[in-house]
Motif scaffolding. Sequence first.
Motif, PDB file in Angstrom:
ATOM      1  N   UNK A   6       0.846  -1.200   0.000  1.00 33.48           N
ATOM      2  CA  UNK A   6       0.000   0.000   0.000  1.00 33.48           C
ATOM      3  C   UNK A   6       0.876   1.243   0.000  1.00 33.48           C
ATOM      4  N   UNK A   7       0.540   2.166  -0.870  1.00 39.66           N
ATOM      5  CA  UNK A   7       1.164   3.485  -0.826  1.00 39.66           C
ATOM      6  C   UNK A   7       0.054   4.503  -0.583  1.00 39.66           C
ATOM      7  N   UNK A  37       7.322  13.652   2.710  1.00 39.88           N
ATOM      8  CA  UNK A  37       8.208  12.746   3.446  1.00 39.88           C
ATOM      9  C   UNK A  37       7.461  11.504   3.922  1.00 39.88           C
ATOM     10  N   UNK A  38       6.168  11.650   4.147  1.00 43.67           N
ATOM     11  CA  UNK A  38       5.344  10.481   4.490  1.00 43.67           C
ATOM     12  C   UNK A  38       5.297   9.508   3.305  1.00 43.67           C
ATOM     13  N   UNK A  39       5.069  10.033   2.111  1.00 44.20           N
ATOM     14  CA  UNK A  39       5.021   9.168   0.928  1.00 44.20           C
ATOM     15  C   UNK A  39       6.401   8.551   0.678  1.00 44.20           C
ATOM     16  N   UNK A  40       7.434   9.371   0.781  1.00 40.94           N
ATOM     17  CA  UNK A  40       8.793   8.849   0.553  1.00 40.94           C
ATOM     18  C   UNK A  40       9.146   7.768   1.581  1.00 40.94           C
ATOM     19  N   UNK A  48       8.119   0.357   2.706  1.00 41.79           N
ATOM     20  CA  UNK A  48       7.068  -0.600   2.353  1.00 41.79           C
ATOM     21  C   UNK A  48       7.181  -1.059   0.896  1.00 41.79           C
ATOM     22  N   UNK A  49       7.191  -0.100  -0.010  1.00 44.74           N
ATOM     23  CA  UNK A  49       7.087  -0.455  -1.433  1.00 44.74           C
ATOM     24  C   UNK A  49       8.382  -1.087  -1.953  1.00 44.74           C
ATOM     25  N   UNK A  50       9.493  -0.417  -1.731  1.00 47.03           N
ATOM     26  CA  UNK A  50      10.750  -0.927  -2.281  1.00 47.03           C
ATOM     27  C   UNK A  50      11.116  -2.295  -1.691  1.00 47.03           C
ATOM     28  N   UNK A  51      11.011  -2.492  -0.377  1.00 50.87           N
ATOM     29  CA  UNK A  51      11.325  -3.832   0.140  1.00 50.87           C
ATOM     30  C   UNK A  51      10.461  -4.922  -0.478  1.00 50.87           C
ATOM     31  N   UNK A  52       9.195  -4.613  -0.719  1.00 50.16           N
ATOM     32  CA  UNK A  52       8.331  -5.651  -1.303  1.00 50.16           C
ATOM     33  C   UNK A  52       8.670  -5.886  -2.773  1.00 50.16           C
TER      34      UNK A  52
END
Lengths: 419, 456
Positions: B175-176, B192-195, B201-205
């Motif tokens: 989820x982003x 900064x919250x999105x980054x 979350x996103x990059x590790x997955x």
Amino acid sequence: MEAEAIVRRCEALYADLSLGSVREWKAAHPGRPAVGLLPVYVPREIVHAAGALPVSLLGGGDQIDIVKGDASFQSYICHLPRSMVELSLTGRLDALDGFVFPSTCDVIRNLSGIFQMTTRGKYIRYLDLPQAMDEGTGGAFYRRDLVALAAEIARLAGREAPGDEALAESIRRYDRNRRAIAALWAVRAGAPWLVALDETYLLMRAGAVLPVEAHTELVEAYTAAVAGRARKPEDRIRVVVVGAFCEQPPLGLLRTLERSGCYVVDDDLFLGARWVEGDVLALEEGRGSVAEESAAPVDGPKGGPHGPPGSDGGGDPYGALARAYIGKSLVASTRYQPDGRRGEDLVRRVRALKADGVVFAAPSFCDPALLDQPPLQKSLSEANIPFITFKYAENTGQFQSIREQAGTFSDSIKLWGEA
Amino acid sequence: MKLPVAEASAVPVPGETAARGAGGGMPEGRAQGSPRVQKDVSMERQKAMLAGYFSELAHARETGLKVAYTFVPGNLTELIRAAGALGVYPEVNALQSAMRQKSDGYVREAERLGHNEDVCSYVKCDIGMLAAGNIGPTGEKLPPPDLLLLSYTGCFTFMKWFELLQKEYGCEIAMLHVPYQADGGITEDMRRYVAAQLRDEVIPKLEKVTGKKLDLDELSALLARSARAEDDLVWVLDSARNTPSPIDAYFGGVYYVGPIFTAFRGTLECEEYYQALRQEVAARLDRREGPIMPNGVLAEERFRLVVEGPPNWTHFRDFWRIFYDEGAVVVASTYTKVGGLYDDGFRHGRAEDPLLSLADYCLGCYTNRSLPARVDLLASYVRDFHADGFVINSLKSCNSFSVGQLVMMREVEKKTGVPGGFIETDLVDPRYYSQANIKNRIESYLQMIAQRKGRA
């Protein structure tokens, strides 16, 4: 006080769309604002701690003719925003000094923009509840926003932003309210013949406009009063109502449902009032703040606006509210659920309550409720739990088809044990 | 949410006259030139790009490439590519199904499975397509997702959509959460919250799914390419300020934004595509030619319009023909900003950090903007593109776009003094498109505009 008298008072509050009780509160508390909160969930503790009266807004029901509201929305949009615009443009919300719109769905989100353009001079605030269910990211972002929200509402009241102790005290009052409601829900589950659905609903709706302290007393008094009722159980099925968390069905529909042979032992009506399970401040002792734990690039103010967490009691109450949203919220269609356990949760609830079936009652054009239905129904089918489905609008006026549908559902379960 | 895209065989291809589905051939009307199919070099290039991409997807399992399903608004195409995966865009599949007259069956199949008639038809089309075997627009089976990359940008229904798909596929989901620009701006905290979510979350997955460590330098290089293509796209869309406009920025516009809103942003072929497109449009501008419409170059520009809202896809050509027959050219549209709004100078890769750049992009998409901000943008289009009027195409399926449009129309009218037109259709459910009704409304509206112009 007798239960019937309490219910009569609650029904009078429910029927007063011009918010007379809010006007009375403001007259008794000069200089203090009242802030309207759109469905489904806004942490009322923040508004309370900031010195304002939180007023939950749930539309106009079937008590208002929509003229201006219909001019603002296409036919395929749900009914609640129509009545909200109607209430606003006809002056019935004039007692309110501001509005908070949570990130419930696209309709509520865009309604915030409509209010920005049509409600001049009022405080309009959008609250982005986190969908990143991680304390370090979503929790930290949300906590910072709660701190900002509290400060903004406090400014409306001409006050300093509430510190940790003030917020902790507000949370304690709402925790007591949550315990009172939980006790009432326990009575519903154990002896639903003592508490009619329309009564509990009206009691909950009274909490939309009353100060929390007064509402808690009402709930506690009602729960004590119904225990003495000399009512016997009737031959009805036990059902859970699902899907009515935002736009509310009219009172007549709720009465029809029970008269059709159902005891409603749980529901998600006005879900925002019961959003958090248990106490917010429980287990908070000795914990640090969400912001402290956060690995987010921007740290929020720690321990509220005035000091480090726990400096004046209550641990980190802003963080506690953020943690409660992430970890102690009820399963809700408007909240991200990555593990897909909505169906499992519903089955567990039905079984724990010894319910015979589920009634899916969702407002027309409600994406969150309606998109959830197929997987929920699949889970129920796999668990051999019967269900029925119908849609409504807040101003639905014909209940005959619902009476027949619910009545048939009830009869079939009573006769054959399944729908 | 909706997606604009031209696809190899099913999109609104300017100049293509072959009858397909209910629409039949394109009108002869005001066009000049040959009734035979006219295709720009950029069109041929785009068709080849898309055909190649869907072929690559169809063979992803064999080649070992991982697949991320994601949405157009707030898409992280450069990140997906840098991580070594391919993107699939369910809105694109839905609209292409509609163009191929298949969405009706898919929507009905989803309703047969229990999905309600009230909810988003993109979702139902996708669910129906999945039930029918998940056959993509080129007739090849689409691979199942290895990752559902849920960019929560401007549309709540995205979240519910991928929750449904997650139940179907049982794969990894990321989820982003992109905060809404409720107050008309982007704060540092939002960025900064999105980054932080991208990082945590996103990059590790993505890395977990692909087994490849993300190379930030490679990501930055892709972002730089995106920016160059975005410069050219902005130039093309801005060319409509000229009279006559060399482009149609709505019906033609959905074709222009195809590559950059989907799987190609950040690639060399995308950059080259927009260079070629710019050259074509520049040449038309030099010749003072109008846009290429379905049957050739529009001879006479009678009306200049701004359009708010996505198009109807099931009757795209019929819908376009109503405007074409009246000599109405769309000079600016908001739908061509749904996958990225570049008007105010944003370009990928120009922030201090690549992740912050992606955050800026997600936060800036059109439907992530407040209603007052959308009103301001529409009003500026009416003024800056010298429009005679503006039309709102309101969609039953899309609350994100549609809720508030009646109020927006009145506000834009107040700000510009230009009257608005209002029509209602749907994205991919043909039951909510009435050609006669839409035609009657548009014609009546344009008659009124003509009278106003006559008085001026």
